[in-house]
Design an enzyme around this catalytic site. Sequence first.
Site, PDB file in Angstrom:
ATOM      1  N   CYS A  95       0.813  -1.216   0.000  1.00  0.00           N
ATOM      2  CA  CYS A  95       0.000   0.000   0.000  1.00  0.00           C
ATOM      3  C   CYS A  95       0.854   1.277   0.000  1.00  0.00           C
ATOM      4  O   CYS A  95       1.470   1.586  -1.011  1.00  0.00           O
ATOM      5  CB  CYS A  95      -0.970  -0.055   1.165  1.00  0.00           C
ATOM      6  SG  CYS A  95      -2.411   0.986   0.937  1.00  0.00           S
ATOM      7  N   ARG A 129     -12.703   5.639  -1.546  1.00  0.00           N
ATOM      8  CA  ARG A 129     -11.771   4.687  -0.935  1.00  0.00           C
ATOM      9  C   ARG A 129     -12.123   3.300  -1.415  1.00  0.00           C
ATOM     10  O   ARG A 129     -13.294   2.940  -1.515  1.00  0.00           O
ATOM     11  CB  ARG A 129     -11.876   4.725   0.586  1.00  0.00           C
ATOM     12  CG  ARG A 129     -11.145   5.868   1.224  1.00  0.00           C
ATOM     13  CD  ARG A 129     -10.833   5.602   2.679  1.00  0.00           C
ATOM     14  NE  ARG A 129      -9.578   4.884   2.847  1.00  0.00           N
ATOM     15  CZ  ARG A 129      -8.379   5.434   2.673  1.00  0.00           C
ATOM     16  NH1 ARG A 129      -8.260   6.679   2.301  1.00  0.00           N
ATOM     17  NH2 ARG A 129      -7.293   4.723   2.844  1.00  0.00           N
ATOM     18  N   HIS A 195      -3.257  -5.973   2.472  1.00  0.00           N
ATOM     19  CA  HIS A 195      -2.891  -5.935   3.888  1.00  0.00           C
ATOM     20  C   HIS A 195      -3.394  -7.218   4.540  1.00  0.00           C
ATOM     21  O   HIS A 195      -3.921  -8.091   3.895  1.00  0.00           O
ATOM     22  CB  HIS A 195      -3.631  -4.786   4.593  1.00  0.00           C
ATOM     23  CG  HIS A 195      -3.125  -3.433   4.289  1.00  0.00           C
ATOM     24  ND1 HIS A 195      -1.998  -2.915   4.854  1.00  0.00           N
ATOM     25  CD2 HIS A 195      -3.625  -2.458   3.497  1.00  0.00           C
ATOM     26  CE1 HIS A 195      -1.825  -1.673   4.439  1.00  0.00           C
ATOM     27  NE2 HIS A 195      -2.789  -1.373   3.603  1.00  0.00           N
TER      28      HIS A 195
HETATM   29  N1  GLN Z   1      -2.448   6.859   1.769  1.00  0.00           N
HETATM   30  C1  GLN Z   1      -2.555   5.795   0.845  1.00  0.00           C
HETATM   31  C2  GLN Z   1      -3.936   5.644   0.236  1.00  0.00           C
HETATM   32  O1  GLN Z   1      -4.952   5.777   0.896  1.00  0.00           O
HETATM   33  C3  GLN Z   1      -2.072   4.506   1.482  1.00  0.00           C
HETATM   34  C4  GLN Z   1      -2.934   3.976   2.562  1.00  0.00           C
HETATM   35  C5  GLN Z   1      -2.458   2.673   3.108  1.00  0.00           C
HETATM   36  O2  GLN Z   1      -1.245   2.407   3.177  1.00  0.00           O
HETATM   37  N2  GLN Z   1      -3.389   1.870   3.561  1.00  0.00           N
HETATM   38  O3  GLN Z   1      -4.014   5.358  -0.944  1.00  0.00           O
END
Ligand code: GLN
Length: 254
Positions: A95, A129, A195
């Site tokens: 990520c 998101r 993740h």
């Molecule tokens: N800030 C980044 C995004 O939202 C990475 C987030 C994360 O590592 N979960 O795309």
Amino acid sequence: MMRLRLVHLYPDLMNLYGDRGNIITLERRCAWRGIELAIQELTLGGRLDPSQADLIFFGGGQDSEQAAVSRDLAHGVGEEIEAAVEDGAALLSVCGGYQLLGQCFRTRDGEEIPGLGVFDAYTVAGPKRMVGDVIVESPICGEPLRLVGFENHSGQTFLGPGAQPLGRVLVGNGNNGADGTEGIRYRNAVGTYLHGPLLPKNPGLADWLIAAALRRKTGAATTLQPLDDRLEQQANSAVATRIGKTGTRRSSIH
Ligand code: GLN
């Protein structure tokens, strides 16, 4: 005794969603085979010896942390990471870490956070998101490997024309929710949005990284001693079954 060194990049800043579990998995899978995995934690102001970094792990973080890490990477350590990857070090980035190894990340506020450009990819914060469970099919080990994990990112990552994705999304969004790709692979370096942590329930990918690190360290192809992975495979199947029932299947693929 064989000894490998893992450099954990910015564990105090880039450590979302149990990413540290990836390190524990690598450490245990090495130990079960009589390999010692020495762990070096590197944070702001730290340096890395590319010839000594057999494995590198770079976890996820929030935009503000990514900006601080990006500034630090510009002070020599970024070039050291790049040199290690070019020399065949095994690397897993998740990520935010994945985004920082690409060319740049443009945040929702329009800020351009420079990346290292190790990966031929760039990231732009999107309008929504992308959160949820993911199933990916990856050709990384030769045989198709099913990877399961959990994504939570607003950044949409787009690969350059010659870049090789880690795999194809069967369920979930992956790199950008549009082109069906997930992650990236360059030499022995992998970037992914998965993740969870990723490696405990995806032992094939953990072993791919360990084998690559050993190959680079010894200069010879290595066959890893097989482990009893019944529990790990059950975890992978259980997650895949659950996700298959509830997740959003990509219609372009099925
Ligand atoms: N800030 C980044 C995004 O939202 C990475 C987030 C994360 O590592 N979960 O795309």
